[in-house]
Design a protein around this motif. Sequence first.
Motif, mmCIF file in Angstrom:
data_model
loop_
_atom_site.group_PDB
_atom_site.id
_atom_site.type_symbol
_atom_site.label_atom_id
_atom_site.label_comp_id
_atom_site.label_asym_id
_atom_site.label_seq_id
_atom_site.Cartn_x
_atom_site.Cartn_y
_atom_site.Cartn_z
ATOM 1 N N ALA A 105 12.285 64.956 55.148
ATOM 2 C CA ALA A 105 11.739 64.510 53.865
ATOM 3 C C ALA A 105 12.732 64.708 52.721
ATOM 4 O O ALA A 105 12.443 64.332 51.588
ATOM 5 N N GLY A 106 13.882 65.276 53.018
ATOM 6 C CA GLY A 106 14.886 65.466 51.977
ATOM 7 C C GLY A 106 14.793 66.783 51.244
ATOM 8 O O GLY A 106 15.603 67.047 50.347
ATOM 9 N N ALA A 107 13.817 67.626 51.580
ATOM 10 C CA ALA A 107 13.681 68.932 50.931
ATOM 11 C C ALA A 107 14.589 69.955 51.624
ATOM 12 O O ALA A 107 14.802 69.889 52.846
ATOM 13 N N VAL A 108 15.126 70.889 50.848
ATOM 14 C CA VAL A 108 15.983 71.926 51.411
ATOM 15 C C VAL A 108 15.147 72.828 52.311
ATOM 16 O O VAL A 108 14.181 73.450 51.861
ATOM 17 N N ALA A 109 15.505 72.859 53.583
ATOM 18 C CA ALA A 109 14.734 73.641 54.552
ATOM 19 C C ALA A 109 15.358 74.991 54.830
ATOM 20 O O ALA A 109 14.656 75.972 55.076
ATOM 21 N N GLU A 110 16.672 75.051 54.811
ATOM 22 C CA GLU A 110 17.357 76.297 55.109
ATOM 23 C C GLU A 110 18.761 76.253 54.527
ATOM 24 O O GLU A 110 19.225 75.198 54.077
ATOM 25 N N VAL A 111 19.423 77.387 54.552
ATOM 26 C CA VAL A 111 20.791 77.468 54.080
ATOM 27 C C VAL A 111 21.597 78.263 55.112
ATOM 28 O O VAL A 111 21.123 79.273 55.637
ATOM 29 N N ILE A 112 22.750 77.727 55.447
ATOM 30 C CA ILE A 112 23.650 78.396 56.385
ATOM 31 C C ILE A 112 24.705 79.141 55.580
ATOM 32 O O ILE A 112 25.399 78.547 54.750
ATOM 33 N N CYS A 113 24.824 80.433 55.818
ATOM 34 C CA CYS A 113 25.757 81.268 55.059
ATOM 35 C C CYS A 113 26.852 81.799 55.982
ATOM 36 O O CYS A 113 26.580 82.198 57.120
ATOM 37 N N THR A 114 28.064 81.798 55.475
ATOM 38 C CA THR A 114 29.169 82.457 56.159
ATOM 39 C C THR A 114 29.575 83.681 55.355
ATOM 40 O O THR A 114 29.608 83.645 54.115
ATOM 41 N N LEU A 115 29.849 84.782 56.045
ATOM 42 C CA LEU A 115 30.175 86.060 55.419
ATOM 43 C C LEU A 115 31.551 86.501 55.910
ATOM 44 O O LEU A 115 31.734 86.719 57.115
ATOM 45 N N GLU A 116 32.487 86.636 54.998
ATOM 46 C CA GLU A 116 33.844 87.032 55.373
ATOM 47 C C GLU A 116 34.205 88.347 54.697
ATOM 48 O O GLU A 116 34.041 88.501 53.478
ATOM 49 N N ASP A 117 34.666 89.317 55.477
ATOM 50 C CA ASP A 117 35.050 90.626 54.952
ATOM 51 C C ASP A 117 36.375 90.505 54.195
ATOM 52 O O ASP A 117 37.412 90.192 54.780
ATOM 53 N N VAL A 118 36.314 90.747 52.870
ATOM 54 C CA VAL A 118 37.528 90.676 52.042
ATOM 55 C C VAL A 118 37.803 92.034 51.398
ATOM 56 O O VAL A 118 38.420 92.104 50.341
ATOM 57 N N THR A 119 37.315 93.089 52.040
ATOM 58 C CA THR A 119 37.492 94.430 51.477
ATOM 59 C C THR A 119 38.968 94.764 51.301
ATOM 60 O O THR A 119 39.378 95.306 50.261
ATOM 61 N N GLN A 120 39.769 94.457 52.301
ATOM 62 C CA GLN A 120 41.191 94.768 52.215
ATOM 63 C C GLN A 120 41.860 93.999 51.085
ATOM 64 O O GLN A 120 42.634 94.561 50.311
ATOM 65 N N GLN A 121 41.533 92.698 50.990
ATOM 66 C CA GLN A 121 42.109 91.905 49.905
ATOM 67 C C GLN A 121 41.654 92.417 48.546
ATOM 68 O O GLN A 121 42.439 92.482 47.595
ATOM 69 N N LYS A 122 40.370 92.784 48.468
ATOM 70 C CA LYS A 122 39.835 93.287 47.207
ATOM 71 C C LYS A 122 40.500 94.605 46.829
ATOM 72 O O LYS A 122 40.805 94.840 45.652
ATOM 73 N N THR A 123 40.730 95.441 47.825
ATOM 74 C CA THR A 123 41.401 96.714 47.566
ATOM 75 C C THR A 123 42.816 96.485 47.072
ATOM 76 O O THR A 123 43.283 97.147 46.132
ATOM 77 N N THR A 124 43.502 95.531 47.697
ATOM 78 C CA THR A 124 44.867 95.214 47.262
ATOM 79 C C THR A 124 44.869 94.682 45.840
ATOM 80 O O THR A 124 45.714 95.060 45.018
ATOM 81 N N GLU A 125 43.915 93.789 45.542
ATOM 82 C CA GLU A 125 43.817 93.267 44.184
ATOM 83 C C GLU A 125 43.540 94.389 43.187
ATOM 84 O O GLU A 125 44.103 94.407 42.084
ATOM 85 N N ALA A 126 42.651 95.308 43.596
ATOM 86 C CA ALA A 126 42.325 96.424 42.698
ATOM 87 C C ALA A 126 43.554 97.266 42.414
ATOM 88 O O ALA A 126 43.764 97.729 41.287
ATOM 89 N N GLU A 127 44.358 97.484 43.462
ATOM 90 C CA GLU A 127 45.573 98.271 43.264
ATOM 91 C C GLU A 127 46.555 97.542 42.343
ATOM 92 O O GLU A 127 47.234 98.160 41.519
#
Length: 646
Positions: free
Chosen positions: A182-204
Motif C-alpha cells: 500500500a506504500g506505507a512504511v512497514a519496517e526499516v533496515i538498519c546497519t550498525l558499524e563500530d567506529v569506536t576506534q575512529q572516534k577515539t582517533t578523532e578525539a585524540e
Amino acid sequence: MAHEEPQRPPARPFGGRDGAACSLPLLLAAPAGTLAGILVLTLLCLAVFAFFMIRDLLRARAAILRERELRRSAEEELRAYVDLLPIGVVTIDASGRMALANRRAPALLGLSLEKMMALDWTRPALSIIDGDGDGLEDDELPWNRALSCGRKITGIVLGVEREDSGEWAWISVSAQPRSDVAGAVAEVICTLEDVTQQKTTEAELTLHHLRDSLTSLPNRALFMERLSRAILRSDRRKFFSAVLFLDLDRFKVVNDSLSHEAGDKLLVQVANRLRGCLRPEDTVARLGGDEFAVLFEDILSVNDGINVADRIAQGFVQPFTLNGQEVFTTCSMGIAISTGSDTIPAELLRDAEVAMYRAKAKGEGSIEIFDPSMNAQALARFHMDADLRRALERNEFVLHYQPVVGLRTGRIEGFEALVRWRHPERGMVPPLEFIPLAEETGLIVPLGKWVLEEACRQAGEWRRKFPTGQPRLMNVNISARQFQHRDLIHTVLGALHAADLEPGSLKLEITESIMMRDPEASLEAMKVFRSMDIHLVVDDFGTGYSSLGYLKRFPVDTLKIDKSFVEGIGRDPESSAIVAAVISLARSLGMRVTAEGIETQEQMQHLQRLHCDQGQGYHFSRPLPPEAAEALLAQDPRWPGSSFSQ
C-alpha cells in the motif's frame, strides 16, 4: 419389376451438424446400448478433465513448495551471509519491535538478543548520546527518523553505553525504510558499524582544540558550541537551559603554599568530582585557571539550577588529597538561566560569571542567581578594575597615616599606614570600594608591595628627622593574598633595605581569619618574621575564629581589639566584658593590646582603667596625609586625659 421400397433418409448423428439436438424423447427412445455408450463417453471425458485438473493442481502445489523451499533456502543463505558480516544488521517494524538481528548486532550494543527483541525501539531505555556527547530525543534516533520521513538516513554516529560492560561504544547507524504494497512504511533496515576506534582517533586529534589538556574536560570553544545547540533546542523541548559558573575559593593558596603541580592535581580531582555530581548528558567544562562552567538542560525552574549547585557544593565537603595531605576547598557559584532560543550564548555565560562574582563577594561557598540589575554593577566593576590596573602606573595611590597613641603617656608611639586612591575623576575613593576588588583580582599583591615600600621609606625618613629614645613603629596591613604569597618575606626585606630601616621598626598587621585559613603554614611564616625582629599584630581580634591553642603558639606581639567592641565599651556590658577578657588574655600570653576606633574621652578612660596599652581613632586623629602627619610629629603632642596627667 420388383417393388422397390422407398429409401429412408440417413440417420443424423446426436446433436447433428444442423444444430438440431435430439429431444429427450428421442434419447429415451434410443436403444439401451447406445445410451450406455454415451454415459461411458461422458464419464470418460469427466475423468480426463479431472486428471488434467488434478495434474495441474499437483504441479502448482509442487511449484509452490519448490518456491517456498527456494525462498527458505535463500533466506537461510541470506541470514548466514548477514551473520558473517562484520557490521550489525537489524530490522525494526513500524511498531518499534525488532524483527531481525544478525549475530554482530547484540555484541555491538552490549545487549542480549532477547533484550533487543523485547525493547520498544521507538523509545529504547538505553543511554544514547550523539556524536558530540549530547543527549538525544527519541525522535532524533536514526531509525525513528527513517520511519517518520520515509527516507534513507545514513552515517549517524551514536554513543551507546554497553549494558554488559558499562563501556561506551561509538556506532555509525544507517537506516533504510521499506514500504508495503500500500506504500506505507512497514519496517526499516538498519546497519550498525563500530567506529569506536575512529572516534577515539578523532578525539585524540581534536583534543588540543576542543578539550582541556589537563582535565580532558571540554574547553571554552566546545562548551560554547554545546550551549548554542542547547539554547536552540529549548523552545522545541519547552524546557530551559542553565549555565553554572564555578570558581574555586583560595585556589591560589594551594599554588603558593604547595606548588603549581599540587594545584594541577587539585584541578584534576575537582574535574572528576564535578563529573560525579552531574548527569551524563550535562556538560562540565574548564574555562581556564580554576574556573569551570556547567551546562544543564531540561530544567523547569531556577530551583532545578539551585539543586544542581547544592549537589556540587555537597561534593566539595570531603577533602581533596594532594601528595598525602588533605586539602579543603569550597567554590563560589553563579547561575544564569536562558529565556528562550533568542538567548545569546556568550551573554548567558557572562551573566553566570557576573553572578559568580556576586557570590564570591558574599563569602566563600556562596551561590548567587543572576539578576539583570547585576549588569550595571558588573559594568561599574569592569571600569573600576581597568582604572585600578592603571592607578599603580599613574602613581594615583597615596598613604595616609593614623597615629597609634600610648594610653599611659598620651604620646605618639607609631603610625598605621592606610592606602588611599586619588582617582583623577572620582576624587578620593574609599578603601572599601577598591581593596576587595584588588584582593579578588590579585592586584593587591603589587599594591601591597608598593604600600610596604612607601611606608618603610616614610618611616625611615621620619626616624632620621625626629630621633627619639623610643622608636616609633610603622604598622602595615598585610592582605590574605600577600600573606599567602611566597615572595612576601623577600618583599619585606627589600622594602626595609631600600629604606635603610631597622626590622624592629616595622609591624605587620594580619587578621585572625587570614592566620586561621592554614594555621600551620601561618605559624611557620610568622616564626620567620619574628626571627628577623619584625613585630606581628593580630588585627580585628574578636571578629574571627581563632583557636586559643593556636593563638598561644603564634609569635604575636600585639592583639588589636576591633572597633565594634570599643564602640560599645562602658555602655554595652557584653562589649565591655569582651574588651576586658581580651586585655586579660593578652597579658597572660605576654602580648600588648591596641584598641582601635576610640572616638570619645570616655572610651579612652575606660580602656585606661583596663590597662590597655595603645589606642587609635578619631579621638586622637584621623588618618593624615604625609605632610600633616609630619607636622603632627613635629609638635610631639600629648593628648589630655591620658594616664600620665592623672
